[in-house]
Design an enzyme around this catalytic site. Structure first.
Site, PDB file in Angstrom:
ATOM      1  N   SER A 153       0.864  -1.183   0.000  1.00 36.14           N
ATOM      2  CA  SER A 153       0.000   0.000   0.000  1.00 36.14           C
ATOM      3  C   SER A 153       0.900   1.232   0.000  1.00 36.14           C
ATOM      4  O   SER A 153       2.043   1.161   0.478  1.00 36.14           O
ATOM      5  CB  SER A 153      -0.842  -0.005   1.281  1.00 36.14           C
ATOM      6  OG  SER A 153      -1.476   1.243   1.464  1.00 36.14           O
ATOM      7  N   TYR A 166      -2.344  -1.567  10.436  1.00 36.35           N
ATOM      8  CA  TYR A 166      -2.490  -1.777   8.991  1.00 36.35           C
ATOM      9  C   TYR A 166      -1.250  -1.243   8.271  1.00 36.35           C
ATOM     10  O   TYR A 166      -0.640  -1.948   7.446  1.00 36.35           O
ATOM     11  CB  TYR A 166      -3.739  -1.066   8.479  1.00 36.35           C
ATOM     12  CG  TYR A 166      -3.900  -1.163   6.979  1.00 36.35           C
ATOM     13  CD1 TYR A 166      -4.487  -2.282   6.401  1.00 36.35           C
ATOM     14  CD2 TYR A 166      -3.444  -0.146   6.135  1.00 36.35           C
ATOM     15  CE1 TYR A 166      -4.622  -2.389   5.019  1.00 36.35           C
ATOM     16  CE2 TYR A 166      -3.575  -0.242   4.760  1.00 36.35           C
ATOM     17  CZ  TYR A 166      -4.163  -1.358   4.206  1.00 36.35           C
ATOM     18  OH  TYR A 166      -4.287  -1.471   2.839  1.00 36.35           O
TER      19      TYR A 166
HETATM   20  N1  LIG Z   1      -8.652   0.067  -1.492  1.00 30.08           N
HETATM   21  C1  LIG Z   1      -7.558   0.716  -1.160  1.00 30.08           C
HETATM   22  O1  LIG Z   1      -7.562   1.947  -1.054  1.00 30.08           O
HETATM   23  C2  LIG Z   1      -6.272  -0.050  -0.948  1.00 30.08           C
HETATM   24  C3  LIG Z   1      -5.077   0.685  -0.884  1.00 30.08           C
HETATM   25  C4  LIG Z   1      -3.896  -0.001  -0.664  1.00 30.08           C
HETATM   26  C5  LIG Z   1      -3.886  -1.380  -0.528  1.00 30.08           C
HETATM   27  N2  LIG Z   1      -5.070  -2.062  -0.590  1.00 30.08           N
HETATM   28  C6  LIG Z   1      -5.014  -3.512  -0.397  1.00 30.08           C
HETATM   29  O2  LIG Z   1      -5.675  -4.170  -1.456  1.00 30.08           O
HETATM   30  C7  LIG Z   1      -6.141  -5.438  -0.987  1.00 30.08           C
HETATM   31  C8  LIG Z   1      -7.596  -5.604  -1.393  1.00 30.08           C
HETATM   32  O3  LIG Z   1      -8.380  -4.663  -0.679  1.00 30.08           O
HETATM   33  P1  LIG Z   1      -9.667  -3.956  -1.307  1.00 30.08           P
HETATM   34  O4  LIG Z   1      -9.463  -2.514  -1.211  1.00 30.08           O
HETATM   35  O5  LIG Z   1     -10.000  -4.583  -2.586  1.00 30.08           O
HETATM   36  O6  LIG Z   1     -10.762  -4.295  -0.163  1.00 30.08           O
HETATM   37  P2  LIG Z   1     -12.009  -5.277  -0.145  1.00 30.08           P
HETATM   38  O7  LIG Z   1     -12.943  -4.982  -1.247  1.00 30.08           O
HETATM   39  O8  LIG Z   1     -12.495  -5.229   1.261  1.00 30.08           O
HETATM   40  O9  LIG Z   1     -11.357  -6.710  -0.437  1.00 30.08           O
HETATM   41  C9  LIG Z   1     -10.665  -7.428   0.532  1.00 30.08           C
HETATM   42  C10 LIG Z   1     -10.564  -8.851   0.080  1.00 30.08           C
HETATM   43  O10 LIG Z   1      -9.788  -9.571   1.060  1.00 30.08           O
HETATM   44  C11 LIG Z   1     -10.485 -10.730   1.417  1.00 30.08           C
HETATM   45  N3  LIG Z   1     -10.153 -11.106   2.794  1.00 30.08           N
HETATM   46  C12 LIG Z   1     -10.191 -10.356   3.925  1.00 30.08           C
HETATM   47  N4  LIG Z   1      -9.856 -11.098   4.990  1.00 30.08           N
HETATM   48  C13 LIG Z   1      -9.601 -12.345   4.515  1.00 30.08           C
HETATM   49  C14 LIG Z   1      -9.227 -13.573   5.116  1.00 30.08           C
HETATM   50  N5  LIG Z   1      -9.032 -13.700   6.448  1.00 30.08           N
HETATM   51  N6  LIG Z   1      -9.050 -14.669   4.328  1.00 30.08           N
HETATM   52  C15 LIG Z   1      -9.257 -14.575   2.991  1.00 30.08           C
HETATM   53  N7  LIG Z   1      -9.583 -13.456   2.359  1.00 30.08           N
HETATM   54  C16 LIG Z   1      -9.778 -12.357   3.118  1.00 30.08           C
HETATM   55  C17 LIG Z   1     -11.968 -10.402   1.242  1.00 30.08           C
HETATM   56  O11 LIG Z   1     -12.686 -11.587   0.975  1.00 30.08           O
HETATM   57  P3  LIG Z   1     -13.714 -12.305   2.022  1.00 30.08           P
HETATM   58  O12 LIG Z   1     -14.343 -11.231   2.840  1.00 30.08           O
HETATM   59  O13 LIG Z   1     -14.657 -13.032   1.116  1.00 30.08           O
HETATM   60  O14 LIG Z   1     -12.834 -13.243   2.810  1.00 30.08           O
HETATM   61  C18 LIG Z   1     -11.922  -9.537  -0.011  1.00 30.08           C
HETATM   62  O15 LIG Z   1     -11.945 -10.351  -1.167  1.00 30.08           O
HETATM   63  C19 LIG Z   1      -5.913  -5.456   0.527  1.00 30.08           C
HETATM   64  O16 LIG Z   1      -4.718  -6.177   0.798  1.00 30.08           O
HETATM   65  C20 LIG Z   1      -5.726  -3.985   0.856  1.00 30.08           C
HETATM   66  O17 LIG Z   1      -4.948  -3.781   2.007  1.00 30.08           O
HETATM   67  C21 LIG Z   1      -6.259  -1.433  -0.809  1.00 30.08           C
END
Ligand SMILES: NC(=O)c1ccc[n+]([C@@H]2O[C@H](COP(=O)([O-])OP(=O)(O)OC[C@H]3O[C@@H](n4cnc5c(N)ncnc54)[C@H](OP(=O)(O)O)[C@@H]3O)[C@@H](O)[C@H]2O)c1
Length: 262
Positions: A153, A166
């Site tokens: 991130s 985080y």
């Molecule tokens: N959106 C942003 O601004 C941003 C910025 C920087 C980095 N990121 C990173 O990008 C990645 C995806 O995040 P997102 O923004 O797309 O959020 P999101 O829509 O909430 O997606 C998170 C994903 O992680 C899965 N997950 C969470 N806990 C889990 C567990 N214990 N086991 C298996 N799967 C799990 C969820 O699936 P289930 O709930 O079905 O398990 C979901 O598919 C994350 O690593 C996040 O830190 C996001």
């Protein structure tokens, strides 16, 4: 067909994934960045298997898009082991792992009550990443060419005051990725790090971070993956955070983020 890059300061030539022919597992693709990437990779020609905890989401995404699906909780070692056995049995050509699963929670460090959130976040974001790589790397090392993409991130480089653990887990993922990449020099496995800026997804219950639209982010990511430009996948919006120490803007950005959501 494969692409080649010689990264600045990086030893050796690395073979970059071909997004038109890969077989990819993305745990953490039931929503957000993972689902968007899964759709793009599949549309480009790759075979995509998605994972997550929500069985009903997996079933409907399988139905809607034809992905392979596997239920996995990356905070649970046995669940990761079982998912790896299933995926590798069904997809022996697997050559790419994207460690996308992640959670993000607010914590108030003035109260020790935050500790459960801290431990959950470390277990999912950092230990989950490490365990997934452990589970799949022995297989990936047997492939002629393979790729691990970790997900850090912009907050790995400039912490968000409201989400200390985080931010720390993402800094940990960054350091771990660099060490992994060096350990795998001379093997068929390339190691990339996706470093997203704020993007509009369900992370933190869909809270508004002023993030960029998901489609625009995914377009840029796919363009960078196709070009094989660098081991870190850095869209334009994250450059300022990534290079803040070098640019002398670090403390200013830390303070700017302190005014958000705390
Ligand atoms: N959106 C942003 O601004 C941003 C910025 C920087 C980095 N990121 C990173 O990008 C990645 C995806 O995040 P997102 O923004 O797309 O959020 P999101 O829509 O909430 O997606 C998170 C994903 O992680 C899965 N997950 C969470 N806990 C889990 C567990 N214990 N086991 C298996 N799967 C799990 C969820 O699936 P289930 O709930 O079905 O398990 C979901 O598919 C994350 O690593 C996040 O830190 C996001």
């Amino acid at each position: 067909m494969t692409g080649l890059w010689m990264g600045p300061g990086h030893t050796g030539i690395v073979v970059v994934m071909d997004i038109t022919t890969s077989t990819v597992f993305i745990p953490g693709a039931t929503s957000g960045l993972g689902l968007a990437l899964a759709q793009r990779l599949q549309a480009a020609g790759s075979t995509v298997v998605i994972g997550g905890r929500r069985a009903s989401r997996l079933a409907s995404l399988r139905e809607a898009f034809g992905f392979g699906t596997v239920e996995v909780d990356v905070s649970d070692a046995d669940s990761i082991a079982a998912a790896a056995t299933t995926v590798l049995a069904e997809y022996p050509a697997l050559d790419t792992l994207v460690t996308m699963s992640g959670i993000m929670r607010n914590e108030d460090l003035r109260s020790p009550d935050h500790i459960d959130d801290a431990l959950d976040t470390i277990q999912t974001n950092l230990v989950g990443t490490i365990r997934l790589i452990d589970a799949f790397l022995p297989h990936l090392l047997t492939r002629p060419s393979a790729t691990v993409i970790t997900v850090s991130s912009g907050l790995a480089f400039v912490p968000l005051t409201a989400t200390p653990t985080y931010s720390a887990t993402k800094a940990g993922v960054h350091a771990y990725t660099e060490a992994l990449r060096q350990q795998l020099v001379g093997t068929p496995v390339s190691v990339l790090e996706l470093v997203p800026p704020a993007v509009q997804t369900d992370l933190m219950g869909g809270a508004d971070f002023g993030g960029m639209p998901l489609d625009a982010f995914t377009d840029e990511v796919v363009g960078l993956l196709r070009s094989g430009a660098a081991p870190e996948i850095l869209v334009e919006n994250v450059q300022g955070f990534r290079w803040s120490e070098r640019d002398g803007t670090h403390q200013q950005l830390v303070e700017m983020l302190a005014s958000r959501g705390h």
